[in-house]
Design a protein around this motif. Structure first.
Motif, PDB file in Angstrom:
ATOM      1  N   THR A  35      34.408  48.964 -13.000  1.00  0.00           N
ATOM      2  CA  THR A  35      35.591  48.311 -13.564  1.00  0.00           C
ATOM      3  C   THR A  35      35.615  48.442 -15.076  1.00  0.00           C
ATOM      4  OG1 THR A  35      35.575  46.715 -11.745  1.00  0.00           O
ATOM      5  CG2 THR A  35      36.863  46.147 -13.690  1.00  0.00           C
ATOM      6  N   SER A  68      41.403  49.257 -10.569  1.00  0.00           N
ATOM      7  CA  SER A  68      40.627  48.260 -11.308  1.00  0.00           C
ATOM      8  C   SER A  68      41.009  46.841 -10.892  1.00  0.00           C
ATOM      9  CB  SER A  68      40.834  48.433 -12.815  1.00  0.00           C
ATOM     10  OG  SER A  68      42.190  48.272 -13.164  1.00  0.00           O
ATOM     11  N   ILE A  72      38.351  44.151  -9.201  1.00  0.00           N
ATOM     12  CA  ILE A  72      38.059  42.822  -9.736  1.00  0.00           C
ATOM     13  C   ILE A  72      38.125  41.777  -8.625  1.00  0.00           C
ATOM     14  CG2 ILE A  72      38.931  41.019 -11.278  1.00  0.00           C
ATOM     15  CD1 ILE A  72      39.784  43.244 -13.201  1.00  0.00           C
ATOM     16  N   LEU A  96      34.477  40.321 -16.006  1.00  0.00           N
ATOM     17  CA  LEU A  96      35.551  40.778 -15.121  1.00  0.00           C
ATOM     18  C   LEU A  96      36.868  40.086 -15.468  1.00  0.00           C
ATOM     19  CD1 LEU A  96      33.819  40.985 -11.619  1.00  0.00           C
ATOM     20  CD2 LEU A  96      34.593  42.882 -13.038  1.00  0.00           C
ATOM     21  N   PHE A 100      40.278  41.643 -16.689  1.00  0.00           N
ATOM     22  CA  PHE A 100      41.534  41.307 -16.022  1.00  0.00           C
ATOM     23  C   PHE A 100      42.672  41.206 -17.031  1.00  0.00           C
ATOM     24  CE2 PHE A 100      44.359  38.047 -13.971  1.00  0.00           C
ATOM     25  CZ  PHE A 100      44.784  38.850 -12.930  1.00  0.00           C
TER      26      PHE A 100
END
Length: 711
Positions: A35, A68, A72, A96, A100
């Motif tokens: 990510t 991505s 997440i 994470l 975001f």
């Protein structure tokens, strides 16, 4: 049977190993790193999509953007359902959440994403609840203490992205544009009879509104209280104060940096502010606001001035380029929120947390495995004792730091920073008197940036591509649900560089007859060939007009080629407009599906009439023969062949015909530019941009409308 049972038992053993706590921890670490890498990819290459119309690049960026978000969610699920303990799980969860918030230069992939801003906000609430749950379960640990300073970045990033989506949504566009719309509805009245575009006298177009001070708020309340005793006014007022920078103030600035005889001899710095003010006006097209005729006439005088001197068309095109780059950033990046009065201050707070948080984490989280750190904690380490958990954390932190520094660099050299500095320079006398400050601003404002768009015009040749059949295994009725279909005959030719000759011809046509745009007939009248050729401008649809003239131009191109600017202009624009018909009919006057239906029929006609012709020479000769013996005006291919034969029969030198064709295509290019489908143009800003969009921006400011074809 024995071999089968052995294989089954081995497979079962592998599955059990993949479900062990260490295997689940490894999956979490891998997905967290992946990510982070995807975010870095979006940050570095996100803005490249407006400069390159490469399908592979767009697919990669879309995959990184979409994948991505799913990673997440999936990784959060693994963390919250984990049957093991690891002190670093909340740390990775916090990062994470930071990811975001997405990249500053890639907040959305398409305009449809902007309308999902409420959904995004609720996703944040749900995810942050899960992170808090993880933190409570983990308790106070050394990694949690080290990452505490970074926790505050999460709401800053996520809220900024949600605000960017909201501002770019349909509701947000109307909300933030109303003050400009109300102001511009009467701005033209303040300068009637006293206009001078060369000095921008009378042009009170807003560049920046500035920040409202507490004193201003007090005056605003007093005015509202007084207004209650008067007739109600439902317009959103925008008072011109010292904090508000307008275009005429920029041109009146006496500082050396902005003087024509000083540091701005080519007017490029002032034009940055001009582009930004025009970008604000262009946003009205996306908010269903309109301006009075007098306001458009005033803007048209400004455009005429930009195009008037020498190669003024280059300056006008440069202003439009930069204006559209601001529009791209408004829809697809976070810059519109970062460069709000408080936005850049919040960005500085983020950088402060980065400067403090990263060293603290590196200092406290010593990257060597300690088996006695937590009783019963599941950890991953190499045979030499090196902690894989800390290596993963270090990699994530490093990527995060790199992403923030890259974003900071892009922000500092962006056109938004240049506008902010120049407006501050106009407002601040001390800056105008400080040589060091002038040199610093000049250095930033003249820092060369990558080209704002592709600067190419894509090409399509019907005679070269009508026999193209896309692979059926990839494009069929089943794959239509998952990707845009490539139809028969849809094969693009090599793009052409947008030459100065093409720009000059189109701008000359725009300046020649702006009040009543015609689809090429005015150029035929000027060259006294309207009696022979004007029938080809009176077909039922604009799509048919473009294809018929394209076929005729292609015939003349291969039978009477010459080397001059008219040849270049005619062939490039002919293939470009046919490219728009073939691939992006939304940017043209006809209904898009009508254009697609007509194009499909033309491909069938071409395959029937040119059956057996393998080379361009054979195809051209076949069409030439058809044009000689057939006068039927029913089929587009036959109409094009007939027109091509007429061009060959005109009793003049080829130079004259190429002049006619160049002026015709330039006029037709201007004719198709006006459009009410602003969203279609905004969508193409994220796909390398289109030449027609630049013309659309200029004619939108001038309020130029398309006239129906002459009968």
């Amino acid at each position: 049977m024995g071999a089968g049972n052995k294989t089954l038992s081995e497979a079962t053993a592998v599955i059990k190993k993949l479900r062990t706590p260490k295997a689940n921890l490894a999956k979490v670490e891998f997905l967290a790193c992946l990510t982070a890498l995807l975010l870095m990819f979006l940050t570095i290459f996100g803005s490249s999509r407006r400069r390159h119309n490469h399908q592979k690049l767009r697919v990669l960026l879309w995959a990184a953007y979409t994948f991505s978000s799913y990673l997440i969610v999936y990784t959060f699920g693994l963390m919250t359902e984990a049957s093991f303990q690891n002190d670093l799980l909340p740390v990775w969860a916090i990062f994470l959440m930071i990811f975001f918030g997405s990249s500053d230069s890639y907040s959305v992939h398409s305009l449809e994403d902007c309308e999902q801003w409420k959904n995004y906000a609720w996703q944040y609430v749900i995810k942050i609840t899960g992170v808090l749950f993880l933190m409570i379960l983990s308790g106070i640990t050394l990694p949690m203490i080290s990452v505490s300073t970074l926790c505050l970045i999460v709401p800053l990033k996520v809220i900024r992205r949600a605000a960017s989506l909201r501002i770019a949504s349909r509701y947000g566009r109307q909300m933030i544009t109303k003050s400009i719309a109300d102001y511009m509805s009467s701005e033209h009245q303040s300068s009637e009879g006293d206009l001078d575009p060369s000095q921008m006298r009378g042009y009170n177009y807003i560049v920046t509104e500035g920040m409202i001070s507490p004193t201003s708020l007090k005056k605003l309340r007093e005015r509202k209280a007084a207004a209650q005793l008067e007739a109600p006014n439902y317009r959103k007022s925008l008072e011109i104060t010292d904090r508000v920078v307008t275009i005429d103030k920029v041109w009146k600035c006496q500082g050396w940096l902005l003087r024509s005889g000083g540091g701005d001899k080519d007017s490029k710095l002032k034009d940055i502010c001009l582009s930004f003010s025009l970008y604000k006006l262009l946003r009205l097209k996306f908010s269903d606001y309109s301006l009075p005729k007098q306001a458009h006439e005033k803007a048209w005088k400004l455009i005429q001035y930009l195009c008037a001197e020498g190669n003024g068309y280059e300056r006008a095109f440069r202003v439009a380029e930069l204006e559209l780059s601001f529009l791209f950033d408004y829809f697809y990046t976070k810059y519109v929120t970062i460069f709000q009065p408080l936005g850049w201050r919040i960005k500085l707070v983020e950088l402060l947390f980065l400067v403090i948080g990263v060293p603290v984490m590196v200092g406290l989280c010593f990257p060597w495995y300690d088996s006695s750190r937590s009783q019963g904690e599941v950890q991953l380490a190499t045979k030499g004792g090196l902690s894989i958990d800390f290596l993963v954390t270090a990699l994530i932190v490093l990527i995060f730091a790199c992403v923030e520094l890259v974003q900071c660099f892009f922000m500092v050299i962006s056109e938004w920073t240049k506008v902010s500095l120049l407006c501050k320079y106009v407002r601040t006398i001390s800056w105008q008197e400080g040589k060091l400050m002038e040199k610093l601003i000049g250095l930033i404002c003249r820092t060369p940036l990558p080209k704002p768009w592709e600067r190419k015009i894509h090409q399509y040749s019907l005679l070269e591509s009508y026999d193209y059949t896309p692979p059926r295994w990839l494009y069929n009725i089943l794959t239509d649900l998952f990707m845009d279909r490539i139809r028969d005959g849809q094969r693009e030719s090599a793009p052409a560089k947008l030459s100065s000759e093409v720009k000059k011809a189109v701008f000359h046509s725009l300046m020649s007859n702006p009040e009543a745009l015609q689809n090429g007939q005015a150029s035929l009248i000027r060259n006294e060939v309207e009696h022979e050729l004007s029938w080809a401008c009176k077909l039922k649809t604009q799509t048919q007009v473009i294809i018929v003239w394209h076929i005729a131009t292609s015939i003349f191109e291969h039978m009477m080629p010459i080397s001059n600017s008219n040849f270049l202009v005619a062939t490039n624009l002919s293939k470009y407009l046919t490219y728009l018909v073939t691939f992006y009919p939304k940017l043209l006057p006809d209904h898009p599906y009508d254009s697609e239906y007509i194009f499909d029929g033309i491909i069938i006609e071409a395959r029937y009439l040119l059956k057996g012709c393998k080379t361009i020479k054979e195809r051209t000769q076949r069409l030439n023969n058809i044009g000689k013996r057939m006068n039927d005006t029913g089929e587009v291919i036959i109409q094009g062949a007939r027109l091509g034969q007429q061009l060959l029969n005109v009793e003049n030198e080829p130079n004259f015909i190429w002049k006619v064709l160049a002026e015709f295509w330039a006029e037709l290019m201007v004719y198709v530019a006006p459009s009410d489908n602003a969203i279609a143009h905004a969508e193409h800003l994220a796909m390398g941009g289109e030449f027609v969009t630049h013309l659309w921006a200029l004619v939108s400011h001038a309020g130029i409308k398309r006239e129906p074809p002459l009968e």
